[in-house]
Design a protein around this motif. Structure first.
Motif, PDB file in Angstrom:
ATOM      1  N   GLY A  86       8.039  10.965  -7.704  1.00  0.00           N
ATOM      2  CA  GLY A  86       8.173   9.547  -8.022  1.00  0.00           C
ATOM      3  C   GLY A  86       7.653   8.663  -6.902  1.00  0.00           C
ATOM      4  O   GLY A  86       7.881   8.947  -5.729  1.00  0.00           O
ATOM      5  N   TYR A  87       6.925   7.622  -7.276  1.00  0.00           N
ATOM      6  CA  TYR A  87       6.332   6.717  -6.298  1.00  0.00           C
ATOM      7  C   TYR A  87       6.583   5.276  -6.705  1.00  0.00           C
ATOM      8  O   TYR A  87       6.609   4.948  -7.896  1.00  0.00           O
ATOM      9  CB  TYR A  87       4.814   6.928  -6.203  1.00  0.00           C
ATOM     10  CG  TYR A  87       4.434   8.322  -5.786  1.00  0.00           C
ATOM     11  CD1 TYR A  87       4.339   8.654  -4.440  1.00  0.00           C
ATOM     12  CD2 TYR A  87       4.183   9.310  -6.726  1.00  0.00           C
ATOM     13  CE1 TYR A  87       3.994   9.939  -4.043  1.00  0.00           C
ATOM     14  CE2 TYR A  87       3.830  10.591  -6.337  1.00  0.00           C
ATOM     15  CZ  TYR A  87       3.740  10.899  -5.004  1.00  0.00           C
ATOM     16  OH  TYR A  87       3.412  12.156  -4.609  1.00  0.00           O
ATOM     17  N   ILE A  88       6.746   4.425  -5.703  1.00  0.00           N
ATOM     18  CA  ILE A  88       6.855   2.985  -5.924  1.00  0.00           C
ATOM     19  C   ILE A  88       5.684   2.325  -5.219  1.00  0.00           C
ATOM     20  O   ILE A  88       5.399   2.622  -4.054  1.00  0.00           O
ATOM     21  CB  ILE A  88       8.180   2.420  -5.376  1.00  0.00           C
ATOM     22  CG1 ILE A  88       9.355   2.933  -6.197  1.00  0.00           C
ATOM     23  CG2 ILE A  88       8.160   0.897  -5.387  1.00  0.00           C
ATOM     24  CD1 ILE A  88      10.702   2.437  -5.731  1.00  0.00           C
ATOM     25  N   LEU A  89       5.008   1.447  -5.911  1.00  0.00           N
ATOM     26  CA  LEU A  89       3.897   0.692  -5.348  1.00  0.00           C
ATOM     27  C   LEU A  89       4.445  -0.337  -4.365  1.00  0.00           C
ATOM     28  O   LEU A  89       5.375  -1.072  -4.686  1.00  0.00           O
ATOM     29  CB  LEU A  89       3.134  -0.003  -6.479  1.00  0.00           C
ATOM     30  CG  LEU A  89       1.790  -0.623  -6.160  1.00  0.00           C
ATOM     31  CD1 LEU A  89       0.783   0.448  -5.767  1.00  0.00           C
ATOM     32  CD2 LEU A  89       1.270  -1.388  -7.361  1.00  0.00           C
ATOM     33  N   THR A  90       3.890  -0.375  -3.174  1.00  0.00           N
ATOM     34  CA  THR A  90       4.325  -1.359  -2.177  1.00  0.00           C
ATOM     35  C   THR A  90       3.562  -2.667  -2.394  1.00  0.00           C
ATOM     36  O   THR A  90       2.657  -2.735  -3.224  1.00  0.00           O
ATOM     37  CB  THR A  90       4.043  -0.845  -0.751  1.00  0.00           C
ATOM     38  OG1 THR A  90       2.636  -0.698  -0.588  1.00  0.00           O
ATOM     39  CG2 THR A  90       4.755   0.471  -0.472  1.00  0.00           C
ATOM     40  N   GLU A  91       3.914  -3.682  -1.625  1.00  0.00           N
ATOM     41  CA  GLU A  91       3.184  -4.954  -1.702  1.00  0.00           C
ATOM     42  C   GLU A  91       1.718  -4.752  -1.326  1.00  0.00           C
ATOM     43  O   GLU A  91       0.828  -5.318  -1.944  1.00  0.00           O
ATOM     44  CB  GLU A  91       3.833  -6.000  -0.791  1.00  0.00           C
ATOM     45  CG  GLU A  91       5.173  -6.494  -1.285  1.00  0.00           C
ATOM     46  CD  GLU A  91       5.105  -7.205  -2.628  1.00  0.00           C
ATOM     47  OE1 GLU A  91       4.133  -7.939  -2.886  1.00  0.00           O
ATOM     48  OE2 GLU A  91       6.020  -7.002  -3.450  1.00  0.00           O
ATOM     49  N   LYS A  92       1.484  -3.947  -0.299  1.00  0.00           N
ATOM     50  CA  LYS A  92       0.117  -3.635   0.115  1.00  0.00           C
ATOM     51  C   LYS A  92      -0.621  -2.915  -1.015  1.00  0.00           C
ATOM     52  O   LYS A  92      -1.791  -3.190  -1.284  1.00  0.00           O
ATOM     53  CB  LYS A  92       0.152  -2.765   1.375  1.00  0.00           C
ATOM     54  CG  LYS A  92      -1.185  -2.521   2.009  1.00  0.00           C
ATOM     55  CD  LYS A  92      -1.018  -1.743   3.316  1.00  0.00           C
ATOM     56  CE  LYS A  92      -2.350  -1.473   3.958  1.00  0.00           C
ATOM     57  NZ  LYS A  92      -2.208  -0.697   5.195  1.00  0.00           N
ATOM     58  N   GLY A  93       0.055  -2.017  -1.693  1.00  0.00           N
ATOM     59  CA  GLY A  93      -0.523  -1.316  -2.836  1.00  0.00           C
ATOM     60  C   GLY A  93      -0.800  -2.258  -3.995  1.00  0.00           C
ATOM     61  O   GLY A  93      -1.784  -2.115  -4.715  1.00  0.00           O
ATOM     62  N   SER A  94       0.063  -3.253  -4.153  1.00  0.00           N
ATOM     63  CA  SER A  94      -0.133  -4.254  -5.195  1.00  0.00           C
ATOM     64  C   SER A  94      -1.392  -5.082  -4.928  1.00  0.00           C
ATOM     65  O   SER A  94      -2.144  -5.414  -5.849  1.00  0.00           O
ATOM     66  CB  SER A  94       1.095  -5.156  -5.285  1.00  0.00           C
ATOM     67  OG  SER A  94       0.955  -6.093  -6.307  1.00  0.00           O
ATOM     68  N   LEU A  95      -1.632  -5.389  -3.664  1.00  0.00           N
ATOM     69  CA  LEU A  95      -2.860  -6.094  -3.292  1.00  0.00           C
ATOM     70  C   LEU A  95      -4.088  -5.233  -3.580  1.00  0.00           C
ATOM     71  O   LEU A  95      -5.106  -5.724  -4.072  1.00  0.00           O
ATOM     72  CB  LEU A  95      -2.832  -6.488  -1.818  1.00  0.00           C
ATOM     73  CG  LEU A  95      -1.846  -7.577  -1.430  1.00  0.00           C
ATOM     74  CD1 LEU A  95      -1.785  -7.722   0.081  1.00  0.00           C
ATOM     75  CD2 LEU A  95      -2.216  -8.888  -2.082  1.00  0.00           C
ATOM     76  N   ALA A  96      -3.985  -3.941  -3.274  1.00  0.00           N
ATOM     77  CA  ALA A  96      -5.094  -3.017  -3.548  1.00  0.00           C
ATOM     78  C   ALA A  96      -5.353  -2.925  -5.050  1.00  0.00           C
ATOM     79  O   ALA A  96      -6.508  -2.905  -5.489  1.00  0.00           O
ATOM     80  CB  ALA A  96      -4.781  -1.641  -2.973  1.00  0.00           C
TER      81      ALA A  96
END
Length: 121
Positions: A86-96
């Motif tokens: 299981g993974y959660i997208l971080t804010e940095k990942g959201s920007l990507a």
């Protein structure tokens, strides 16, 4: 969950960026599919590895996707592993993810422009 990811179209977009010499991010089909699958659940939802594999299985083997999750997404802090698979997208990942989505929109505009230019006598 958002609409399904069009894997064939994303491959076309990745090929376009590769033709420009961009092989990471927008030009990497694995990266595109992983980040778009993660973005479907947003920064608060857990994305299962099996959800990512729904999109990547027919273009990559499981080991290469798992390796990319560890060596790129986790090391660059684009995702946070929260449980087994299981993974959660971080804010940095959201920007990507936003960048990848905007690269898709850019490709659509380019393609539309080229189609218009082809029709001009």
């Amino acid at each position: 969950m958002d609409k399904k990811i069009d894997v064939e179209f994303e491959q076309e977009v990745a090929n376009f960026y590769q033709s420009l010499g961009i092989f990471c991010g927008p030009g990497d089909i694995h990266y595109r599919l992983i980040i778009l699958a993660l973005a479907q659940n947003g920064t608060h939802g857990i994305t299962r590895f099996s959800e990512i594999r729904e999109y990547t299985d027919h273009i990559a083997d499981r080991g290469s996707i798992g390796s990319k999750m560890k060596n790129i997404f986790q090391l660059q802090r684009l995702v946070k592993k929260v449980e087994h698979g299981g993974y959660i997208l971080t804010e940095k990942g959201s920007l990507a993810a936003g960048f990848i989505k905007s690269s898709t929109e850019n490709y659509k505009k380019f393609k539309k422009t080229m189609e218009m230019l082809e029709r001009i006598p």
